[in-house]
Design an enzyme around this catalytic site. Structure first.
Site, PDB file in Angstrom:
ATOM      1  N   ASP A 121       0.810  -1.215   0.000  1.00 13.37           N
ATOM      2  CA  ASP A 121       0.000   0.000   0.000  1.00 13.37           C
ATOM      3  C   ASP A 121       0.844   1.265   0.000  1.00 13.37           C
ATOM      4  O   ASP A 121       0.505   2.248  -0.654  1.00 13.37           O
ATOM      5  CB  ASP A 121      -0.904   0.034   1.245  1.00 13.37           C
ATOM      6  CG  ASP A 121      -1.763  -1.207   1.379  1.00 13.37           C
ATOM      7  OD1 ASP A 121      -1.835  -1.995   0.417  1.00 13.37           O
ATOM      8  OD2 ASP A 121      -2.339  -1.400   2.466  1.00 13.37           O
ATOM      9  N   ASP A 199      -2.974   5.129  -2.759  1.00  9.85           N
ATOM     10  CA  ASP A 199      -2.304   3.940  -2.259  1.00  9.85           C
ATOM     11  C   ASP A 199      -1.716   3.207  -3.456  1.00  9.85           C
ATOM     12  O   ASP A 199      -2.376   3.079  -4.506  1.00  9.85           O
ATOM     13  CB  ASP A 199      -3.283   3.007  -1.543  1.00  9.85           C
ATOM     14  CG  ASP A 199      -3.519   3.390  -0.087  1.00  9.85           C
ATOM     15  OD1 ASP A 199      -3.190   4.537   0.286  1.00  9.85           O
ATOM     16  OD2 ASP A 199      -4.080   2.565   0.662  1.00  9.85           O
ATOM     17  N   HIS A 248      -8.188  -0.615  -3.206  1.00 16.05           N
ATOM     18  CA  HIS A 248      -7.141  -1.511  -3.702  1.00 16.05           C
ATOM     19  C   HIS A 248      -7.660  -2.401  -4.841  1.00 16.05           C
ATOM     20  O   HIS A 248      -8.752  -2.956  -4.777  1.00 16.05           O
ATOM     21  CB  HIS A 248      -6.515  -2.322  -2.588  1.00 16.05           C
ATOM     22  CG  HIS A 248      -5.897  -1.447  -1.535  1.00 16.05           C
ATOM     23  ND1 HIS A 248      -5.513  -1.908  -0.299  1.00 16.05           N
ATOM     24  CD2 HIS A 248      -5.589  -0.118  -1.543  1.00 16.05           C
ATOM     25  CE1 HIS A 248      -5.006  -0.906   0.412  1.00 16.05           C
ATOM     26  NE2 HIS A 248      -5.059   0.200  -0.336  1.00 16.05           N
ATOM     27  N   ASP A 250      -6.267  -5.232  -6.103  1.00 17.91           N
ATOM     28  CA  ASP A 250      -5.867  -6.630  -6.213  1.00 17.91           C
ATOM     29  C   ASP A 250      -6.903  -7.649  -5.752  1.00 17.91           C
ATOM     30  O   ASP A 250      -6.612  -8.846  -5.712  1.00 17.91           O
ATOM     31  CB  ASP A 250      -4.510  -6.876  -5.541  1.00 17.91           C
ATOM     32  CG  ASP A 250      -4.359  -6.200  -4.189  1.00 17.91           C
ATOM     33  OD1 ASP A 250      -5.392  -5.774  -3.636  1.00 17.91           O
ATOM     34  OD2 ASP A 250      -3.226  -6.089  -3.698  1.00 17.91           O
ATOM     35  N   CYS A 355      -1.117  -8.251  -0.800  1.00 25.25           N
ATOM     36  CA  CYS A 355      -1.075  -7.087   0.097  1.00 25.25           C
ATOM     37  C   CYS A 355       0.127  -7.136   1.036  1.00 25.25           C
ATOM     38  O   CYS A 355       0.740  -6.096   1.324  1.00 25.25           O
ATOM     39  CB  CYS A 355      -2.336  -7.040   0.960  1.00 25.25           C
ATOM     40  SG  CYS A 355      -3.879  -6.911   0.056  1.00 25.25           S
TER      41      CYS A 355
END
Length: 370
Positions: A121, A199, A248, A250, A355
């Site tokens: 991040d 991020d 995020h 992913d 992550c």
């Protein structure tokens, strides 16, 4: 352009930092830590991104240390993950353990920290450059300080080290009237365009092309800052997500190699992908296996699609949690070798394999795949 590409390749041979995509053979990686982890300080930008039950628990316990019953099983899984990476020949680097419960402040606000569980991040690797990102969660304001010894070492050995403008994170950045959209409503975001924030985990890399989802931690101004910073040698494309509380990329969409793209069917409409991605093979992620453990359901900071949060060792091998049997089987059908590694308890600290890591060096060169 070709001159720059040649120069970049020459630098990469000696530089400890060299990563251009998500799938080249992995050589070195940063893996996060759990020591000193503290439940995030209460703030609307935090609670709007945490699932219901976990958000209520977070709000009540904000600023306290995570309890042992959460840390111990996650730490055991983390140790196993690190041992697996090392057995695969990957060099693992770790940040410093710090006390995230310590309070800090700016002239405008104060907060306690969170943890350094998810280096994905706070830092973005583009070739031989590491960029510290301007994150929107106040509790993560000084998070990259725990990585400073690593960053200084990489810099001394030839890497480029950049920090995006440190945000003020004042009230002007956050919409006071924000409410999560109901099903069928247009996606909206808690962030204004007061200043650039983003991020790194809202981006994925395919050589000279980067893809991003705008989210509750990444605004249009942040995307534009990175676009200008990288210059003409790179292209940034925005991907439309239908996630009601996006944070995020992913667990929404992830490339598995040149020409192959894993998508979340709940969040991604293939017809709305950027045109250059429509030429790739679209691999639709299977429905995640349900997690029936009540404690895991309450403590997880992540949604059900964490089954997509895998880590590619190379174009054939991917690390997957064995609980997600549907994903394991589908990976095999697609021609991949899924490597099982238990990691469900890490969700309480912000994620899974992708992550929890930052791939610093992959064996490959800068290319254009489109």
């Amino acid at each position: 352009m070709n001159i720059h590409a040649t120069m970049g390749t020459a630098i990469a041979a000696d530089c400890p930092v060299n990563s251009h995509n998500e799938w080249d053979p992995l050589e070195e990686i940063i893996v996060g830590r759990l020591e000193g982890s503290t439940i995030p300080s209460d703030h609307p930008v935090v609670t709007c991104n945490i699932p219901g039950m976990a958000a209520r628990a977070q709000s009540l316990a904000a600023g306290f240390r995570f309890p042992k019953f959460m840390i111990e099983p996650a730490q055991q899984e983390l140790d196993g993950f690190i041992a697996l990476l090392e057995s695969l020949g990957v060099k693992v680097t770790r940040p410093d353990a710090v006390n995230h419960k310590a309070k800090f402040s700016t002239p405008h606000w104060s907060s306690r920290g969170f943890c350094n569980s998810c280096p994905r991040d706070s830092m973005l690797v583009i070739g031989d450059e590491i960029i510290e990102t301007p994150m929107a969660w106040p509790c993560r304001y000084f998070e990259t300080h725990s990585y400073r010894e690593i960053l200084k070492d990489y810099f001394r050995r030839g890497a480029r080290w950049t920090s995006a403008p440190k945000p003020q994170l004042t009230d002007e950045l956050f919409d006071p009237n924000f409410k999560l959209p109901e099903k069928g409503e247009e996606i909206r975001y808690i962030l204004t365009e007061f200043e650039p924030v983003f991020d790194a985990a809202d981006f994925f890399r395919c050589g000279r092309d980067l893809f991003v989802t705008r989210s509750n931690v990444t605004n249009a101004m942040g995307i534009d800052w990175l676009r200008r910073h990288l210059g003409e040698g790179y292209r940034i494309h925005e991907i439309k997500s239908r996630c009601p509380n996006p944070m995020h990329i992913d667990t929404t969409i992830l490339p598995l190699g040149p020409g192959r793209l894993l998508i979340n069917p709940e969040y991604i409409n293939p017809d709305e992908l950027p045109d250059i991605l429509k030429k790739w093979d679209i691999l639709v992620a299977p429905e995640p296996d349900p997690i029936n453990d009540r404690i895991l359901a309450i403590t997880s900071m992540c949604g059900k699609w964490l089954s997509m949060n895998i880590l590619a060792i190379d174009e054939k091998r991917v690390i997957v949690d064995p609980h997600h049997t549907n994903m394991m089987r589908q990976m095999e059908k697609w021609g991949y070798e899924p490597i099982p590694c238990s990691f469900l308890h890490y969700a309480a600290f912000g994620g899974a394999f992708h992550c929890a890591t930052l791939d610093v060096r992959r064996r490959g060169t800068l290319e254009s795949y489109f």
